[in-house]
Design a protein around this motif. Structure first.
Motif, short mmCIF file in Angstrom:
data_model
loop_
_atom_site.label_atom_id
_atom_site.label_comp_id
_atom_site.label_asym_id
_atom_site.label_seq_id
_atom_site.Cartn_x
_atom_site.Cartn_y
_atom_site.Cartn_z
N ALA A 234 0.80 -1.22 0.00
CA ALA A 234 0.00 0.00 0.00
C ALA A 234 0.83 1.27 0.00
CB ALA A 234 -0.94 0.01 1.21
N LEU A 235 2.10 1.20 0.46
CA LEU A 235 2.83 2.43 0.74
C LEU A 235 3.15 3.24 -0.51
CD1 LEU A 235 3.61 3.56 3.45
CD2 LEU A 235 5.92 2.69 3.12
N VAL A 236 3.67 2.59 -1.56
CA VAL A 236 3.98 3.35 -2.78
C VAL A 236 2.72 3.91 -3.43
CG1 VAL A 236 4.93 3.18 -5.10
CG2 VAL A 236 6.16 2.14 -3.19
N PRO A 237 1.64 3.12 -3.61
CA PRO A 237 0.41 3.71 -4.15
C PRO A 237 -0.16 4.83 -3.28
CG PRO A 237 0.33 1.33 -4.34
CD PRO A 237 1.53 1.65 -3.50
N LEU A 238 -0.08 4.69 -1.95
CA LEU A 238 -0.57 5.76 -1.07
C LEU A 238 0.22 7.04 -1.30
CD1 LEU A 238 -2.39 6.50 1.48
CD2 LEU A 238 -0.32 6.05 2.82
N GLY A 239 1.53 6.92 -1.41
CA GLY A 239 2.36 8.10 -1.64
C GLY A 239 2.11 8.72 -2.99
N LEU A 288 3.26 -1.60 16.33
CA LEU A 288 3.19 -1.85 14.89
C LEU A 288 1.77 -1.66 14.36
CD1 LEU A 288 4.62 -2.81 12.32
CD2 LEU A 288 4.28 -5.16 13.08
N GLY A 289 0.78 -2.15 15.10
CA GLY A 289 -0.60 -2.01 14.66
C GLY A 289 -1.08 -0.56 14.66
N VAL A 290 -0.80 0.15 15.74
CA VAL A 290 -1.24 1.55 15.84
C VAL A 290 -0.54 2.40 14.78
CG1 VAL A 290 -1.22 3.60 17.31
CG2 VAL A 290 -1.83 1.38 18.28
N GLY A 291 0.76 2.18 14.59
CA GLY A 291 1.49 2.96 13.58
C GLY A 291 0.95 2.74 12.18
N THR A 292 0.56 1.52 11.86
CA THR A 292 -0.01 1.23 10.54
C THR A 292 -1.35 1.93 10.35
OG1 THR A 292 1.11 -0.92 10.52
CG2 THR A 292 -0.73 -0.62 8.98
N LEU A 293 -2.18 1.94 11.40
CA LEU A 293 -3.46 2.64 11.32
C LEU A 293 -3.27 4.14 11.12
CD1 LEU A 293 -5.48 0.79 14.13
CD2 LEU A 293 -5.87 0.65 11.66
N VAL A 294 -2.30 4.72 11.81
CA VAL A 294 -2.02 6.16 11.67
C VAL A 294 -1.57 6.46 10.24
CG1 VAL A 294 -0.47 8.02 12.39
CG2 VAL A 294 -1.52 6.54 14.11
N THR A 295 -0.74 5.60 9.68
CA THR A 295 -0.28 5.81 8.31
C THR A 295 -1.45 5.81 7.33
OG1 THR A 295 1.84 4.72 8.80
CG2 THR A 295 1.21 4.92 6.48
N VAL A 300 -1.80 14.06 5.46
CA VAL A 300 -0.62 14.67 4.83
C VAL A 300 0.58 13.76 5.06
CG1 VAL A 300 -1.44 17.05 5.03
CG2 VAL A 300 -0.15 16.02 6.91
N ILE A 301 1.63 14.00 4.32
CA ILE A 301 2.81 13.15 4.38
C ILE A 301 3.46 13.15 5.75
CG2 ILE A 301 4.39 14.95 3.59
CD1 ILE A 301 4.53 11.27 2.50
N GLY A 302 3.38 14.30 6.47
CA GLY A 302 4.01 14.39 7.79
C GLY A 302 3.41 13.41 8.79
N VAL A 303 2.11 13.25 8.77
CA VAL A 303 1.45 12.31 9.68
C VAL A 303 1.81 10.87 9.29
CG1 VAL A 303 -0.78 11.49 10.55
CG2 VAL A 303 -0.43 13.93 10.09
N ALA A 304 1.90 10.62 8.00
CA ALA A 304 2.30 9.27 7.55
C ALA A 304 3.71 8.93 8.02
CB ALA A 304 2.20 9.18 6.03
N LEU A 305 4.59 9.92 8.03
CA LEU A 305 5.95 9.70 8.52
C LEU A 305 5.95 9.29 9.99
CD1 LEU A 305 7.80 12.67 6.79
CD2 LEU A 305 8.02 10.26 6.22
N VAL A 306 5.12 9.95 10.79
CA VAL A 306 5.02 9.61 12.21
C VAL A 306 4.49 8.18 12.39
CG1 VAL A 306 3.86 10.17 14.39
CG2 VAL A 306 4.76 12.00 12.94
N ILE A 364 -10.12 -1.85 -2.83
CA ILE A 364 -10.45 -0.92 -1.74
C ILE A 364 -9.50 0.26 -1.63
CG2 ILE A 364 -11.55 -2.76 -0.43
CD1 ILE A 364 -9.12 -2.90 1.36
N GLY A 365 -8.37 0.23 -2.34
CA GLY A 365 -7.44 1.34 -2.31
C GLY A 365 -6.45 1.24 -1.16
N PRO A 366 -5.38 2.05 -1.20
CA PRO A 366 -4.31 1.92 -0.20
C PRO A 366 -4.71 2.29 1.22
CG PRO A 366 -3.92 3.82 -1.65
CD PRO A 366 -5.05 3.04 -2.23
N ARG A 367 -5.61 3.28 1.39
CA ARG A 367 -5.98 3.68 2.75
C ARG A 367 -6.71 2.56 3.48
NH1 ARG A 367 -4.90 8.76 4.19
NH2 ARG A 367 -4.81 10.43 2.63
N TRP A 368 -7.70 1.96 2.85
CA TRP A 368 -8.45 0.90 3.50
C TRP A 368 -7.61 -0.37 3.65
CZ3 TRP A 368 -12.42 1.39 6.46
CH2 TRP A 368 -13.31 2.46 6.28
N LEU A 369 -6.67 -0.58 2.74
CA LEU A 369 -5.78 -1.73 2.88
C LEU A 369 -4.91 -1.58 4.13
CD1 LEU A 369 -4.97 -4.38 1.50
CD2 LEU A 369 -3.14 -3.12 0.35
#
Length: 406
Positions: A234-239, A288-295, A300-306, A364-369
Motif C-alpha cells: 500500500a505504501l507506494v500507491p498511497l504516496g 506496529l498495529g497503531v502505527g499502521t493505522l495512523v499511516t 498529509v505526508i508528515g502524519v504518515a511519517l510519524v 479498496i485502495g491503499p488507505r483501506w488496505l
C-alpha cells in the motif's frame, strides 16, 4: 554499545550487517519505484514475491548453518548477491529476468540469515543476548532507515544502474568484514561437523515441533506478518496518489519506518538483560498495529511519517524479542534449522499477503488496505499472549520441579 567497542568479532559482524542492509534497502526501494512506474502495481506485487517466496526454503537452507563452516557460508552468500546485482545493473533485463535474479539473490540471503543468528550466542554469551540482539538491530536498522531515502534520491537524481552497483558494493564490503574474523569458523556446539544433512535437518525440526516457545513465536509471526505485509503493497500507491509524493518523499516513508526500527532497539540496548522479552514482544505488536493505522488515516505526508516511525519501532522490538527468546530456549547446535524454520513463517505470510493484497489493493485502495493491516496486527495479540504465556510458564514449572528433586 559496549559489545561493539570491546568485541572485535561482534563489531565486524555488526558492521557487515549495517552496510549490507543499507545497500539492500536502497536497491529494493529503487526497484519497487521503477517497477511501479513502468509496469504498475502488479509488478510491485511480483517483485515483493520474488524477495519473499524463496524464504520458504528456510529449514533446508538453515540446516547448512548447522552443518558447515558458518563464516565461509556467509561470505559465499554475500559474494553471490553482489554478482547478481552487478549483472542486473549492467544488463538492465526485462521484468521476467529481473524477477529471476532477485529470486536467486533472496535464496542466498535466506542461507545467510540463520548462519548469522546462530553464531551470536557464541560471539557474546547467552547472558548478553538481549543487549547483543538490540545492538545488532540498531546497526541493521540504521541501514534499513537510510537505504530507502538514498534509493529514492539516487533513482531521482542518477539512475537505477548506479543504485544497483552501490548495492553490490555493500555485499562485497560485508564479505570482507565477515571473512576477516577467523573466530566465526569455530563450531557452535559439540555436534560433529560432518553430521549427515538429513540428521541435522530432522533434529532441528524436532526442536521446532516440541518447543512451546518456538511454536508461539512461529504462529505469532505467521498471523502478524500476514497483515503487516499489506503495508508494503500500500505504501507506494498511497504516496503516489493520496499523498501526491515524489520519489524522494516515498523513500522518506521507508526511512521513517527504519528510524523507528533504530530508536526502538536502542531503548532495549540501554536496558540490557533487565527486560522480559515476552513483554517486549507484546508492546511491539501494539506499536506496529497503531502505527499502521495512523499511516493509513494520514491526511498529509508528515502524519504518515510519524505513523511509519511508530510501526518501525514495533517491528524493531519484535525482531529483538523473537530472536532472543529463540536463542535462550533452543540448543546452540540446532539454531540454524530452527531460525530457518521460524523465519519461514513470516515470509510465507508475506507471500499470502502479496497474493491476496494485490487484488485487494485494487478493490479498496491503499488507505483501506492499511486499515485492514492495522486491525489485523492488533488482533494478533489475542493469539500470541496466551500461547507464549503458557509456553514460558511450562518451562518455569519444569525448572522448579527439577530443582526440587535435586
Amino acid at each position: 554499545m559496549s559489545l561493539i567497542r570491546g568485541n572485535v568479532a561482534f563489531r565486524r559482524y555488526w558492521s557487515a550487517r549495517l552496510v549490507s542492509y543499507l545497500g539492500d534497502q536502497l536497491a529494493r526501494t529503487a526497484l519497487l519505484i521503477a517497477a511501479y512506474d513502468r509496469y504498475g502495481g502488479t509488478a510491485v506485487a511480483m517483485l515483493l514475491l520474488a524477495t519473499t517466496a524463496p524464504r520458504l526454503l528456510g529449514p533446508l537452507l538453515g540446516a547448512l548453518a548447522d552443518r558447515f563452516d558458518q563464516r565461509r557460508l556467509m561470505v559465499g552468500c554475500d559474494l553471490t548477491q553482489a554478482l547478481l546485482y552487478v549483472t542486473l545493473a549492467l544488463l538492465a533485463p526485462p521484468l521476467p529476468v529481473l524477477l529471476a535474479a532477485v529470486t536467486a539473490a533472496t535464496l542466498a540471503a535466506t542461507a545467510f540469515t540463520p548462519a548469522g543468528r546462530s553464531l551470536l550466542p557464541r560471539l557474546v554469551g547467552k547472558e548478553r543476548l538481549p543487549a547483543a540482539n538490540a545492538q545488532l538491530a540498531v546497526g541493521m536498522n540504521i541501514g534499513f532507515a537510510a537505504g530507502p531515502a538514498l534509493g529514492g534520491l539516487m533513482l531521482a537524481t542518477i539512475d537505477l544502474t548506479s543504485t544497483l552497483i552501490v548495492d553490490a558494493a555493500t555485499f562485497v564490503a560485508s564479505a570482507l568484514l565477515i571473512g576477516g574474523v577467523r573466530g566465526l569458523s569455530a563450531p557452535g556446539a559439540p555436534t560433529p561437523p560432518r553430521e549427515p544433512y538429513r540428521q541435522v535437518l530432522g533434529a532441528g525440526l524436532r526442536v521446532v515441533r516440541t518447543s512451546g516457545v518456538v511454536r508461539a513465536v512461529s504462529i505469532g509471526f505467521l498471523v502478524l506478518v500476514t497483515f503487516a505485509a499489506l503495508d508494503n503493497l500500500a505504501l507506494v500507491p498511497l504516496g503516489r496518489t493520496a499523498l501526491a509524493a515524489d520519489e524522494v518523499m516515498i523513500g522518506l516513508l521507508g526511512t521513517a519506518y527504519g528510524v523507528g526500527m533504530v530508536l526502538g532497539p536502542m531503548l532495549l540496548a540501554r536496558a540490557g538483560g533487565r527486560t522480559r522479552m515476552q513483554f517486549v514482544l507484546y508492546g511491539a505488536v501494539l506499536a506496529l498495529g497503531v502505527g499502521t493505522l495512523v499511516t493509513g488515516a494520514s491526511p498529509v505526508i508528515g502524519v504518515a511519517l510519524v505513523g511509519q516511525a511508530l510501526a518501525g519501532a514495533g517491528a524493531g522490538w519484535h525482531h529483538v524479542a523473537a530472536d532472543t527468546l529463540i536463542q535462550q530456549h533452543v540448543p546452540a547446535e540446532r539454531l540454524g534449522v530452527v531460525f530457518g524454520t521460524v523465519y519461514m513463517f513470516p515470509y510465507g505470510a508475506e507471500v499470502l499477503a502479496y497474493l491476496a493484497g494485490a487484488s485487494l489493493l485494487g478493490a479498496i485502495g491503499p488507505r483501506w488496505l492499511l486499515a485492514v493491516s492495522g486491525v489485523g496486527i492488533l488482533a494478533t495479540l489475542a493469539l500470541v499472549v496466551p500461547l507464549l504465556t503458557r509456553a514460558l510458564g511450562g518451562r518455569a514449572r519444569r525448572r522448579t520441579a527439577v530443582a526440587a528433586v535435586a
